[in-house]
Write a protein that holds these residues in place. Structure first.
Motif, PDB file in Angstrom:
ATOM      1  N   PRO A  84       6.895  -0.789-136.663  1.00 50.51           N
ATOM      2  CA  PRO A  84       6.710   0.070-135.316  1.00 50.51           C
ATOM      3  C   PRO A  84       5.092  -0.086-135.008  1.00 50.51           C
ATOM      4  CG  PRO A  84       7.941   1.292-136.864  1.00 50.51           C
ATOM      5  CD  PRO A  84       7.552  -0.221-137.615  1.00 50.51           C
ATOM      6  N   SER A  85       4.881  -0.328-133.522  1.00 48.86           N
ATOM      7  CA  SER A  85       3.667  -0.477-133.073  1.00 48.86           C
ATOM      8  C   SER A  85       2.985   0.880-133.001  1.00 48.86           C
ATOM      9  CB  SER A  85       3.846  -0.985-131.452  1.00 48.86           C
ATOM     10  OG  SER A  85       2.493  -1.125-131.066  1.00 48.86           O
ATOM     11  N   LYS A  86       1.585   0.973-132.914  1.00 45.42           N
ATOM     12  CA  LYS A  86       1.086   2.190-133.058  1.00 45.42           C
ATOM     13  C   LYS A  86       0.909   2.482-131.347  1.00 45.42           C
ATOM     14  CE  LYS A  86      -1.765   1.717-137.234  1.00 45.42           C
ATOM     15  NZ  LYS A  86      -3.238   1.395-137.652  1.00 45.42           N
ATOM     16  N   ARG A  87       0.892   1.691-130.432  1.00 41.84           N
ATOM     17  CA  ARG A  87       0.969   2.123-129.265  1.00 41.84           C
ATOM     18  C   ARG A  87       2.452   2.215-129.029  1.00 41.84           C
ATOM     19  NH1 ARG A  87      -1.874  -2.820-128.605  1.00 41.84           N
ATOM     20  NH2 ARG A  87      -4.200  -2.627-128.658  1.00 41.84           N
ATOM     21  N   ARG A  88       2.821   3.692-128.283  1.00 46.93           N
ATOM     22  CA  ARG A  88       4.051   3.783-127.537  1.00 46.93           C
ATOM     23  C   ARG A  88       3.822   4.350-126.373  1.00 46.93           C
ATOM     24  NH1 ARG A  88       5.982   8.349-129.419  1.00 46.93           N
ATOM     25  NH2 ARG A  88       7.957   8.024-129.386  1.00 46.93           N
ATOM     26  N   VAL A  89       4.573   3.439-125.451  1.00 47.88           N
ATOM     27  CA  VAL A  89       4.304   3.588-124.035  1.00 47.88           C
ATOM     28  C   VAL A  89       5.556   3.837-123.323  1.00 47.88           C
ATOM     29  CG1 VAL A  89       3.784   2.004-121.878  1.00 47.88           C
ATOM     30  CG2 VAL A  89       2.409   2.003-124.111  1.00 47.88           C
ATOM     31  N   LEU A  90       5.585   4.702-122.315  1.00 45.80           N
ATOM     32  CA  LEU A  90       6.675   5.202-121.409  1.00 45.80           C
ATOM     33  C   LEU A  90       6.252   4.575-120.055  1.00 45.80           C
ATOM     34  CD1 LEU A  90       9.158   6.459-120.563  1.00 45.80           C
ATOM     35  CD2 LEU A  90       7.934   8.680-120.416  1.00 45.80           C
ATOM     36  N   LEU A  91       6.903   3.675-119.756  1.00 52.05           N
ATOM     37  CA  LEU A  91       6.791   2.920-118.420  1.00 52.05           C
ATOM     38  C   LEU A  91       7.764   3.762-117.214  1.00 52.05           C
ATOM     39  CD1 LEU A  91       5.004   0.698-117.083  1.00 52.05           C
ATOM     40  CD2 LEU A  91       7.223  -0.807-117.650  1.00 52.05           C
ATOM     41  N   VAL A  92       7.256   4.446-116.399  1.00 52.62           N
ATOM     42  CA  VAL A  92       7.671   5.064-115.556  1.00 52.62           C
ATOM     43  C   VAL A  92       8.060   4.264-114.367  1.00 52.62           C
ATOM     44  CG1 VAL A  92       8.192   7.228-114.102  1.00 52.62           C
ATOM     45  CG2 VAL A  92       6.734   7.131-116.257  1.00 52.62           C
ATOM     46  N   GLY A  94       7.975  12.935-128.005  1.00 48.19           N
ATOM     47  CA  GLY A  94       7.004  13.210-128.689  1.00 48.19           C
ATOM     48  C   GLY A  94       5.427  13.108-128.075  1.00 48.19           C
ATOM     49  N   ALA A  95       4.485  13.584-128.797  1.00 52.67           N
ATOM     50  CA  ALA A  95       3.089  13.745-128.129  1.00 52.67           C
ATOM     51  C   ALA A  95       2.392  12.381-128.326  1.00 52.67           C
ATOM     52  CB  ALA A  95       2.302  14.872-128.753  1.00 52.67           C
ATOM     53  N   ASP A  96       2.729  11.681-129.313  1.00 54.34           N
ATOM     54  CA  ASP A  96       1.964  10.490-129.744  1.00 54.34           C
ATOM     55  C   ASP A  96       2.451   9.323-128.595  1.00 54.34           C
ATOM     56  OD1 ASP A  96       0.309   8.516-130.738  1.00 54.34           O
ATOM     57  OD2 ASP A  96       1.331   8.102-132.496  1.00 54.34           O
ATOM     58  N   LEU A  97       2.428   9.647-127.199  1.00 59.25           N
ATOM     59  CA  LEU A  97       2.870   8.758-126.354  1.00 59.25           C
ATOM     60  C   LEU A  97       1.768   8.499-125.068  1.00 59.25           C
ATOM     61  CD1 LEU A  97       5.518   7.504-125.018  1.00 59.25           C
ATOM     62  CD2 LEU A  97       5.509   9.739-123.692  1.00 59.25           C
ATOM     63  N   HIS A  98       1.919   7.164-124.537  1.00 63.78           N
ATOM     64  CA  HIS A  98       0.894   6.892-123.503  1.00 63.78           C
ATOM     65  C   HIS A  98       2.011   6.484-122.306  1.00 63.78           C
ATOM     66  CE1 HIS A  98      -2.336   6.538-126.253  1.00 63.78           C
ATOM     67  NE2 HIS A  98      -1.283   5.971-127.194  1.00 63.78           N
ATOM     68  N   VAL A  99       1.731   7.237-121.053  1.00 62.71           N
ATOM     69  CA  VAL A  99       2.556   7.119-120.116  1.00 62.71           C
ATOM     70  C   VAL A  99       1.904   6.091-118.885  1.00 62.71           C
ATOM     71  CG1 VAL A  99       3.788   8.384-118.106  1.00 62.71           C
ATOM     72  CG2 VAL A  99       3.707   9.229-120.357  1.00 62.71           C
ATOM     73  N   ILE A 100       2.589   5.257-118.381  1.00 62.96           N
ATOM     74  CA  ILE A 100       2.208   4.202-117.446  1.00 62.96           C
ATOM     75  C   ILE A 100       3.053   4.737-116.072  1.00 62.96           C
ATOM     76  CG2 ILE A 100       1.555   1.958-116.638  1.00 62.96           C
ATOM     77  CD1 ILE A 100       1.099   1.447-119.502  1.00 62.96           C
ATOM     78  N   ALA A 101       2.849   5.023-115.190  1.00 63.77           N
ATOM     79  CA  ALA A 101       3.385   5.313-114.002  1.00 63.77           C
ATOM     80  C   ALA A 101       2.984   4.242-112.896  1.00 63.77           C
ATOM     81  CB  ALA A 101       3.499   6.724-113.447  1.00 63.77           C
ATOM     82  N   VAL A 102       4.153   3.755-112.279  1.00 63.13           N
ATOM     83  CA  VAL A 102       3.840   2.636-111.246  1.00 63.13           C
ATOM     84  C   VAL A 102       4.384   3.058-109.856  1.00 63.13           C
ATOM     85  CG1 VAL A 102       4.263   0.012-110.640  1.00 63.13           C
ATOM     86  CG2 VAL A 102       3.978   0.802-113.130  1.00 63.13           C
ATOM     87  N   CYS A 103       3.439   3.034-108.830  1.00 63.74           N
ATOM     88  CA  CYS A 103       3.978   3.294-107.262  1.00 63.74           C
ATOM     89  C   CYS A 103       4.556   4.544-107.074  1.00 63.74           C
ATOM     90  CB  CYS A 103       4.691   2.110-107.047  1.00 63.74           C
ATOM     91  SG  CYS A 103       4.976   1.923-105.082  1.00 63.74           S
ATOM     92  N   THR A 107      -1.794   6.699-117.357  1.00 59.12           N
ATOM     93  CA  THR A 107      -2.195   5.717-116.286  1.00 59.12           C
ATOM     94  C   THR A 107      -1.548   5.806-115.010  1.00 59.12           C
ATOM     95  OG1 THR A 107      -2.969   4.143-118.274  1.00 59.12           O
ATOM     96  CG2 THR A 107      -2.670   3.085-116.077  1.00 59.12           C
ATOM     97  N   LEU A 108      -2.188   5.570-113.923  1.00 66.29           N
ATOM     98  CA  LEU A 108      -1.152   6.095-112.488  1.00 66.29           C
ATOM     99  C   LEU A 108      -1.902   4.723-111.796  1.00 66.29           C
ATOM    100  CD1 LEU A 108      -2.347   9.672-111.716  1.00 66.29           C
ATOM    101  CD2 LEU A 108      -0.211   8.551-113.132  1.00 66.29           C
ATOM    102  N   ILE A 109      -0.810   3.792-111.431  1.00 71.84           N
ATOM    103  CA  ILE A 109      -0.849   2.425-110.959  1.00 71.84           C
ATOM    104  C   ILE A 109      -0.474   2.572-109.374  1.00 71.84           C
ATOM    105  CG2 ILE A 109      -0.539  -0.035-110.964  1.00 71.84           C
ATOM    106  CD1 ILE A 109      -0.319   0.264-113.799  1.00 71.84           C
ATOM    107  N   GLY A 110      -1.244   2.478-108.507  1.00 71.34           N
ATOM    108  CA  GLY A 110      -0.887   2.326-107.035  1.00 71.34           C
ATOM    109  C   GLY A 110       0.026   3.132-106.510  1.00 71.34           C
ATOM    110  N   GLY A 111      -0.172   4.638-106.624  1.00 68.45           N
ATOM    111  CA  GLY A 111       0.792   5.579-106.164  1.00 68.45           C
ATOM    112  C   GLY A 111       0.227   6.292-105.145  1.00 68.45           C
ATOM    113  N   PRO A 112       1.070   7.241-104.197  1.00 69.00           N
ATOM    114  CA  PRO A 112       0.533   7.984-103.081  1.00 69.00           C
ATOM    115  C   PRO A 112       0.233   9.657-103.603  1.00 69.00           C
ATOM    116  CG  PRO A 112       2.997   7.631-103.041  1.00 69.00           C
ATOM    117  CD  PRO A 112       2.501   6.822-104.097  1.00 69.00           C
ATOM    118  N   VAL A 113      -0.567   9.511-104.372  1.00 69.47           N
ATOM    119  CA  VAL A 113      -1.058  10.943-104.714  1.00 69.47           C
ATOM    120  C   VAL A 113      -1.529  11.741-103.296  1.00 69.47           C
ATOM    121  CG1 VAL A 113      -2.804  12.636-105.708  1.00 69.47           C
ATOM    122  CG2 VAL A 113      -1.619  10.409-107.079  1.00 69.47           C
TER     123      VAL A 113
END
Length: 423
Positions: A102-110, A169-178, A204-210
């Protein structure tokens, strides 16, 4: 236009064009046509082949088709797609790699729900897998969801994201796209108030309309120029009898595709003309650049009417996220409650969908977050697609995002620039 008849009429037109392409290809391939050199038959066959493929892809969900991952010992490991959490309107899926620690980086790609399937992020997933354990949201085509499943709007989307984050779980890194950028921000703020222990480590927020008004584009201009009544009357249709979602009100994928293509009609026409020429000359292939791009681009999905209309009304017209006035399930979300989640903004200098400044506006909303947990990056010369799937992403942005994740993970990992598994 809110009738099954108009929905079925579009499907009939698509099906007819697919049939015409297949017929032309079959006619030109008839053995009798090969009795002598006949360039006209070569052109007819090429036109038929490209036309049939083009219109058939519009109703097909692309496969993920993730290639094996080479780990640090030089061994290739297959990638298996597993469903972690199944919901009516979208699943949480995991790209597992049997045999790899298992990788130490756990990423949720939205992934976006904006007309295309989550497979639009296939190249993003492939680029992250050697360095992270990757999960993503896999949204369903609304035409395949029975009316009995209920509604799905921007609030439901946000609650789906909170459920997915809780599940991982909390040990998570979220990347949201557009498209999901403002809703991923709202979901994180919602958790900060309702369930702080479920917040991710980074966002991490990538190119989205906030804030769509921070820098106007054709998309925001269109949102201002039409009323909600006009949108509902011209864009919304009722799913026909052919699909499980019969009777559901949707913004049809075929109608969305027509809008996408109209924005760059000349360049698309040129691309298809050139592909027909290549096929006629025998220079094309099954997985050439044209097919790789358009097999994904043309695969569109219906959105629920309430999701599309609430996005326009609340995110673009009402600017509820930008004004920190977004309400989820009767609770007004306060972005200022985010105090521990590190947030990074990524924008493209030439992004004509979410122009520079629209996503950066998120940092001003994070009044409770220390400056050392805020970061931003503007990629020179990059367009919208390039900041999450092109060379700009692979060579520049991906290493920066992984370094940002490592810097805020609370533990040391190997350098992100190396394409090796982090153990």
């Amino acid at each position: 236009m809110k009738y099954m008849m108009t929905y079925d009429l579009m499907e009939s037109a698509r099906n007819t064009n697919q049939w015409l392409g297949a017929t032309a290809r079959a006619f030109a391939a008839y053995p009798m046509m090969s009795w002598g050199a006949n360039p006209a038959m070569d052109w007819l066959k090429a036109w038929g082949e490209v036309t049939e493929r083009t219109f058939s892809r519009m109703v097909m969900k692309p496969d993920w088709n993730i290639p094996p991952v080479t780990c640090d010992k030089g061994k290739d490991h297959p990638v298996v797609v597993e469903t972690v959490l199944e919901r009516p309107f979208g699943d949480l899926i995991h790209f597992t790699i049997p045999g790899r620690e298992p990788s130490k980086r756990r990423v949720l790609l939205v992934a976006p729900m904006s007309g295309h399937y989550a497979t639009l992020l296939r190249k993003t997933v492939i680029s992250l897998l050697p360095d992270a354990d990757v999960y993503t949201t896999d949204w369903h085509n609304a035409r395949d969801i029975p009316v009995s499943a209920g509604k799905f709007d921007v609030e439901d989307y946000t609650l789906y994201l909170t459920d997915f984050m809780r599940e991982l779980g909390a040990d998570l890194h979220v990347i949201a796209v557009c498209q999901p950028v403002p809703l991923a921000l709202a979901a994180t703020a919602y958790l900060a108030e309702q369930d702080p222990s479920a917040q991710p480590k980074t966002l991490t927020l990538i190119g989205g309309p906030v804030d769509p008004e921070a820098n106007a584009t054709e998309v925001t201009d269109f949102g201002r120029s039409v009323t909600m009544g006009q949108l509902e009357e011209t864009m919304i249709q009722r799913v026909g009898f052919k699909y499980a979602g019969v009777g559901r009100m949707v913004y049809p994928g075929l109608l969305q595709l027509a809008s996408f293509i109209s924005m760059n009609a000349e360049s698309h026409a040129t691309a298809f003309r050139d592909e027909i020429i290549r096929v006629a000359k025998g220079e094309a292939s099954e997985h050439d650049r044209h097919n790789d791009f358009y097999d994904e681009y043309l695969a569109v999905m219906d959105m629920t009417a309430e999701f599309y209309l609430s996005t326009v009304e609340r995110i673009f017209k009402g600017r509820e996220i930008a004004q920190n006035a977004f309400v989820v399930d009767g609770h007004q979300v306060d972005m200022g409650k985010i105090t521990t989640v590190a947030v990074k903004i990524v924008e493209g200098e030439n992004d004509d969908i979410s122009a520079p400044g629209q996503c950066l506006a998120a940092l001003d909303l994070l009044t409770g977050l220390p400056d050392d947990k805020k970061a931003s990056h503007l990629e020179p010369g990059a367009g919208h697609y390039g900041i999450f799937a092109g060379s700009s992403w692979r060579n520049n942005i991906r290493p920066l995002v992984l370094d940002f994740i490592d810097a805020n993970a609370g533990k040391k990992t190997k350098k992100s620039g190396k394409v090796v598994a982090i153990k």
